[in-house]
Motif scaffolding. Structure first.
Motif, PDB file in Angstrom:
ATOM      1  N   LEU A 109       0.828  -1.202   0.000  1.00  0.00           N
ATOM      2  CA  LEU A 109       0.000   0.000   0.000  1.00  0.00           C
ATOM      3  C   LEU A 109       0.870   1.263   0.000  1.00  0.00           C
ATOM      4  CD1 LEU A 109      -2.732  -1.145   2.551  1.00  0.00           C
ATOM      5  CD2 LEU A 109      -3.133  -0.548   0.151  1.00  0.00           C
ATOM      6  N   LEU A 110       1.915   1.237   0.806  1.00  0.00           N
ATOM      7  CA  LEU A 110       2.801   2.413   0.860  1.00  0.00           C
ATOM      8  C   LEU A 110       3.424   2.671  -0.514  1.00  0.00           C
ATOM      9  CD1 LEU A 110       4.558   1.816   4.306  1.00  0.00           C
ATOM     10  CD2 LEU A 110       2.903   3.612   3.760  1.00  0.00           C
ATOM     11  N   HIS A 111       3.800   1.586  -1.139  1.00  0.00           N
ATOM     12  CA  HIS A 111       4.365   1.679  -2.476  1.00  0.00           C
ATOM     13  C   HIS A 111       3.392   2.323  -3.444  1.00  0.00           C
ATOM     14  CE1 HIS A 111       7.917   0.271  -4.498  1.00  0.00           C
ATOM     15  NE2 HIS A 111       8.254  -0.291  -3.345  1.00  0.00           N
ATOM     16  N   CYS A 112       2.194   1.817  -3.402  1.00  0.00           N
ATOM     17  CA  CYS A 112       1.177   2.316  -4.322  1.00  0.00           C
ATOM     18  C   CYS A 112       0.882   3.790  -4.042  1.00  0.00           C
ATOM     19  CB  CYS A 112      -0.089   1.474  -4.192  1.00  0.00           C
ATOM     20  SG  CYS A 112      -1.278   1.860  -5.481  1.00  0.00           S
ATOM     21  N   ILE A 113       0.816   4.152  -2.771  1.00  0.00           N
ATOM     22  CA  ILE A 113       0.547   5.547  -2.429  1.00  0.00           C
ATOM     23  C   ILE A 113       1.667   6.453  -2.942  1.00  0.00           C
ATOM     24  CG2 ILE A 113       0.468   7.146  -0.458  1.00  0.00           C
ATOM     25  CD1 ILE A 113      -1.225   5.012   0.966  1.00  0.00           C
ATOM     26  N   SER A 114       2.880   5.940  -2.870  1.00  0.00           N
ATOM     27  CA  SER A 114       3.987   6.737  -3.384  1.00  0.00           C
ATOM     28  C   SER A 114       3.832   6.950  -4.901  1.00  0.00           C
ATOM     29  CB  SER A 114       5.295   6.034  -3.039  1.00  0.00           C
ATOM     30  OG  SER A 114       6.270   6.330  -3.987  1.00  0.00           O
ATOM     31  N   GLU A 115       3.350   5.922  -5.570  1.00  0.00           N
ATOM     32  CA  GLU A 115       3.125   6.103  -7.019  1.00  0.00           C
ATOM     33  C   GLU A 115       1.932   7.008  -7.300  1.00  0.00           C
ATOM     34  OE1 GLU A 115       3.856   3.515 -10.217  1.00  0.00           O
ATOM     35  OE2 GLU A 115       4.604   1.944  -8.879  1.00  0.00           O
ATOM     36  N   ILE A 116       0.922   6.898  -6.448  1.00  0.00           N
ATOM     37  CA  ILE A 116      -0.229   7.803  -6.620  1.00  0.00           C
ATOM     38  C   ILE A 116       0.245   9.252  -6.479  1.00  0.00           C
ATOM     39  CG2 ILE A 116      -2.407   8.578  -5.570  1.00  0.00           C
ATOM     40  CD1 ILE A 116      -3.009   5.618  -4.946  1.00  0.00           C
ATOM     41  N   ALA A 117       1.149   9.466  -5.530  1.00  0.00           N
ATOM     42  CA  ALA A 117       1.683  10.824  -5.355  1.00  0.00           C
ATOM     43  C   ALA A 117       2.347  11.303  -6.643  1.00  0.00           C
ATOM     44  CB  ALA A 117       2.672  10.857  -4.194  1.00  0.00           C
ATOM     45  N   ASP A 118       3.022  10.401  -7.338  1.00  0.00           N
ATOM     46  CA  ASP A 118       3.625  10.786  -8.631  1.00  0.00           C
ATOM     47  C   ASP A 118       2.554  11.065  -9.686  1.00  0.00           C
ATOM     48  OD1 ASP A 118       6.203  10.522  -7.713  1.00  0.00           O
ATOM     49  OD2 ASP A 118       6.382   8.427  -8.342  1.00  0.00           O
ATOM     50  N   LEU A 119       1.563  10.191  -9.733  1.00  0.00           N
ATOM     51  CA  LEU A 119       0.532  10.346 -10.764  1.00  0.00           C
ATOM     52  C   LEU A 119      -0.268  11.633 -10.590  1.00  0.00           C
ATOM     53  CD1 LEU A 119      -0.926   6.701 -10.993  1.00  0.00           C
ATOM     54  CD2 LEU A 119       0.792   7.739 -12.445  1.00  0.00           C
ATOM     55  N   ILE A 120      -0.539  12.002  -9.348  1.00  0.00           N
ATOM     56  CA  ILE A 120      -1.358  13.206  -9.151  1.00  0.00           C
ATOM     57  C   ILE A 120      -0.534  14.499  -9.238  1.00  0.00           C
ATOM     58  CG2 ILE A 120      -3.134  12.065  -7.724  1.00  0.00           C
ATOM     59  CD1 ILE A 120      -1.832  13.446  -5.284  1.00  0.00           C
ATOM     60  N   GLU A 121       0.759  14.360  -9.315  1.00  0.00           N
ATOM     61  CA  GLU A 121       1.595  15.566  -9.243  1.00  0.00           C
ATOM     62  C   GLU A 121       1.216  16.680 -10.229  1.00  0.00           C
ATOM     63  OE1 GLU A 121       5.803  14.907  -8.784  1.00  0.00           O
ATOM     64  OE2 GLU A 121       6.235  17.015  -9.234  1.00  0.00           O
ATOM     65  N   PRO A 122       0.973  16.382 -11.505  1.00  0.00           N
ATOM     66  CA  PRO A 122       0.601  17.482 -12.399  1.00  0.00           C
ATOM     67  C   PRO A 122      -0.718  18.151 -11.995  1.00  0.00           C
ATOM     68  CG  PRO A 122       1.099  15.485 -13.650  1.00  0.00           C
ATOM     69  CD  PRO A 122       1.051  15.092 -12.216  1.00  0.00           C
ATOM     70  N   PHE A 123      -1.621  17.369 -11.425  1.00  0.00           N
ATOM     71  CA  PHE A 123      -2.936  17.899 -11.064  1.00  0.00           C
ATOM     72  C   PHE A 123      -2.926  18.560  -9.682  1.00  0.00           C
ATOM     73  CE2 PHE A 123      -3.846  14.501 -14.081  1.00  0.00           C
ATOM     74  CZ  PHE A 123      -4.820  15.061 -14.886  1.00  0.00           C
ATOM     75  N   LEU A 124      -2.364  17.855  -8.714  1.00  0.00           N
ATOM     76  CA  LEU A 124      -2.399  18.316  -7.330  1.00  0.00           C
ATOM     77  C   LEU A 124      -0.972  18.400  -6.789  1.00  0.00           C
ATOM     78  CD1 LEU A 124      -5.135  15.755  -6.120  1.00  0.00           C
ATOM     79  CD2 LEU A 124      -5.568  18.012  -7.013  1.00  0.00           C
ATOM     80  N   PRO A 125      -0.215  19.390  -7.256  1.00  0.00           N
ATOM     81  CA  PRO A 125       1.217  19.417  -6.928  1.00  0.00           C
ATOM     82  C   PRO A 125       1.495  19.505  -5.424  1.00  0.00           C
ATOM     83  CG  PRO A 125       0.569  21.411  -8.133  1.00  0.00           C
ATOM     84  CD  PRO A 125      -0.600  20.477  -8.174  1.00  0.00           C
ATOM     85  N   GLU A 126       0.681  20.304  -4.723  1.00  0.00           N
ATOM     86  CA  GLU A 126       0.950  20.499  -3.300  1.00  0.00           C
ATOM     87  C   GLU A 126       0.657  19.216  -2.519  1.00  0.00           C
ATOM     88  OE1 GLU A 126      -0.359  24.524  -1.784  1.00  0.00           O
ATOM     89  OE2 GLU A 126      -1.378  23.197  -0.358  1.00  0.00           O
ATOM     90  N   THR A 127      -0.444  18.560  -2.871  1.00  0.00           N
ATOM     91  CA  THR A 127      -0.826  17.326  -2.189  1.00  0.00           C
ATOM     92  C   THR A 127       0.207  16.228  -2.451  1.00  0.00           C
ATOM     93  OG1 THR A 127      -3.113  17.947  -2.559  1.00  0.00           O
ATOM     94  CG2 THR A 127      -2.713  15.676  -1.883  1.00  0.00           C
ATOM     95  N   SER A 128       0.680  16.180  -3.683  1.00  0.00           N
ATOM     96  CA  SER A 128       1.685  15.196  -4.038  1.00  0.00           C
ATOM     97  C   SER A 128       2.903  15.346  -3.127  1.00  0.00           C
ATOM     98  CB  SER A 128       2.069  15.400  -5.509  1.00  0.00           C
ATOM     99  OG  SER A 128       3.245  14.715  -5.809  1.00  0.00           O
ATOM    100  N   GLU A 129       3.307  16.596  -2.951  1.00  0.00           N
ATOM    101  CA  GLU A 129       4.476  16.851  -2.112  1.00  0.00           C
ATOM    102  C   GLU A 129       4.200  16.469  -0.656  1.00  0.00           C
ATOM    103  OE1 GLU A 129       6.304  20.684  -3.307  1.00  0.00           O
ATOM    104  OE2 GLU A 129       6.843  20.755  -1.174  1.00  0.00           O
ATOM    105  N   LYS A 130       2.996  16.799  -0.193  1.00  0.00           N
ATOM    106  CA  LYS A 130       2.630  16.470   1.195  1.00  0.00           C
ATOM    107  C   LYS A 130       2.677  14.963   1.415  1.00  0.00           C
ATOM    108  CE  LYS A 130      -0.539  20.222   2.423  1.00  0.00           C
ATOM    109  NZ  LYS A 130      -1.969  20.547   2.440  1.00  0.00           N
ATOM    110  N   ILE A 131       2.136  14.215   0.451  1.00  0.00           N
ATOM    111  CA  ILE A 131       2.114  12.754   0.602  1.00  0.00           C
ATOM    112  C   ILE A 131       3.548  12.212   0.635  1.00  0.00           C
ATOM    113  CG2 ILE A 131       1.435  10.564  -0.480  1.00  0.00           C
ATOM    114  CD1 ILE A 131      -1.039  11.976  -1.580  1.00  0.00           C
TER     115      ILE A 131
END
Ligand code: MSP
Length: 476
Positions: free
Chosen positions: A438-460
């Motif tokens: 799950l942690l792995h996947c969340i880290s990838e989700i953070a990458d995927l959302i980066e263009p859309f939600l840059p601040e959230t990506s960084e927070k995650i």
């Protein structure tokens, strides 16, 4: 790997920005961030369109000079883009000295190539549209958009020999050398070719607020002809040949715009470029128009939404998400503000926010921290490629859907199925693997959302590193 120039229309400064303007600019921001993350060289251009009769009229109404109004409102656009975390590479203003010089250069070229001529002209001009309308476009004698009776104008203008270039423009579109998408937009353009198109006037006699025609100072350059030139003036057509070569001649040029200004971009603009021997844009992606609760957004109806208000209510990233997740980019859609709260709570507070919070809290309880080297299950799978393919085709809405309806949802189901809080009591190793996956996947989700939600990506990413979870999206 070709470098990319990505542009938005330049917006009129007669008023402050609304979410219609924000929509296109956000889309350009997301795409540029995506391309840059793919290690492509990309340049994002936006700006404001500041000349013409209706800007002058708006300034007069509030009793200030046109330039003063432009300075004030252009800044409001810049401020709004800052509030929305939109990172453009250059902001062009058509009152910029370097834009004006580039426009003069371009017009001199048109004259030199003998593709402009003087003609007495009579027509019905709508200052709201900043264009001549023909009888059959009117509704009860009025402009259907601005509900105003157009002005009868009779004057001598400079005309551009559009007819000389129509065949070539058409051929380029047919061969997809200059690409218009989605297909409905291309169809619309071919419909216009069929109807036939007249030469168009590129100067105005009675308008005062604009750039004088360099070879005939009694005339002002037609605001549309001048505005289109922003796409090249901003990147050095007039003053920086190396930069112009790099970002126009040798780049993949992508214009984003809505269907209201399709004809100008898909026909007039390439024709003008061909006339002076410059390259035409590679691609134009046309998105739809949205209504607010099924009604056109308008000052008279009082339903104009200020993007800054959304940011105040939902925060930056949530506003970005809410605007782009309403309907597919490239289609018309309707925005219902009440649905914003619902969607915010469902997708952000619950969906993404909850997944990150509960995974991190289990990890903390089980004494596990994120380890990128751990051999875990791959929960992302095909989504990676699907997401990339979607964004490469400008399918922003679909890309978000892949993350939410597939990746995040897979994680949720994975948790439900494995019940790590029980599993830990019977099979510690297996439970640990679940959490690591799950942690792995969340880290990838953070990458995927980066263009859309840059601040959230960084927070995650930060939360994964420190193991401390903080609420990403408080419930509203
Ligand atoms: N100044 C011209 C464009 C010149 S480009 C060389 C202009 N300006 S505008 O302020 O009217 O902006 C029009 C653009 O704003 C649309 O093409 C679209 O990108 C965006 N939108 C404005 N209202 C919108 C909606 N209601 N829905 C979607 N996009 C909207 O035209």
């Amino acid at each position: 790997m070709k470098r990319i120039l990505i542009t938005t229309p330049i917006y009129y400064v007669n008023d402050k920005p609304h979410i219609g303007h924000a929509y296109t600019t956000l889309a350009a921001d997301v795409l540029t961030r995506f391309f840059k993350l793919q290690k492509k060289e990309a340049f994002f251009l936006t700006g404001t369109d500041e000349h013409g009769a209706h800007i002058a009229e708006s300034a007069e109404k509030v009793g200030i000079a046109p330039k003063e109004l432009c300075d004030k409102n252009s800044k409001l656009f810049k401020d709004a883009w800052k509030n929305l975390d939109i990172k453009y590479d250059y902001f062009v203003r058509t009152t910029d000295e370097r834009h004006e010089r580039a426009v003069e250069k371009f017009f001199n070229k048109l004259k030199e190539k003998k593709v402009v001529y003087e003609k007495e002209y009579q027509g019905l001009y709508c200052t709201g549209c900043e264009k001549f309308l023909i009888e059959r476009e009117l509704k009860d004698g009025k402009c259907p958009f601005h509900k105003k009776t157009p002005e009868k104008v009779s004057e001598k203008n400079w005309f551009f020999k559009l007819s000389d270039y129509l065949d070539e423009v058409k051929k380029l579109l047919e061969k997809n050398e200059s690409k218009i998408s989605p297909s409905w937009a291309k169809k619309e353009i071919f419909g216009l070719f069929k109807q036939g198109l007249d030469d168009f006037s590129v100067s105005r006699q009675k308008v005062k607020w604009g750039i004088p025609v360099p070879f005939d100072k009694s005339q002002i350059i037609y605001v549309w002809a001048e505005a289109l030139l922003n796409y090249i003036s901003a990147i050095g057509y007039g003053d920086k040949p190396d930069q112009f070569k790099k970002w126009w001649k040798e780049a993949r040029v992508i214009h984003l715009l809505a269907k209201d200004i399709l004809k100008f971009h898909a026909i007039y603009w390439p024709a003008l470029l061909l006339a002076v021997g410059e390259k035409v844009p590679d691609e134009e992606f046309i998105h739809g128009f949205f209504t607010i609760n099924e009604q056109k957004m308008s000052k008279t109806l009082g339903n104009v939404i200020d993007p800054n208000d959304l940011v105040k209510k939902f925060g930056v990233d949530a506003t970005r998400y809410l605007l782009l997740s309403q309907f597919p980019f490239g289609q018309d859609g309707d925005i219902q503000q009440e649905r914003f709260v619902e969607k915010y709570n469902a997708d952000l507070a619950n969906g993404l926010g909850n997944l990150v919070a509960r995974t991190l809290s289990m990890a903390e309880r089980f004494g596990i921290s994120y380890d990128s080297n751990y051999k875990s299950y791959d929960l992302v799978g095909d989504d990676r490629l699907l997401y990339k393919n979607a964004l490469e085709k400008f399918k922003l809405y679909e890309a978000l859907k892949i993350i939410w309806d597939s990746t995040i949802s897979t994680c949720d189901m994975y948790i439900t199925k494995n019940e790590p809080w029980n599993l830990i009591k019977t099979n510690k190793k297996a439970a640990e693997k679940v959490i690591h996956s799950l942690l792995h996947c969340i880290s990838e989700i953070a990458d995927l959302i980066e263009p859309f939600l840059p601040e959230t990506s960084e927070k995650i990413k930060k939360q994964l590193k420190t193991g401390k979870s903080e609420i990403l999206f408080p419930r509203i």
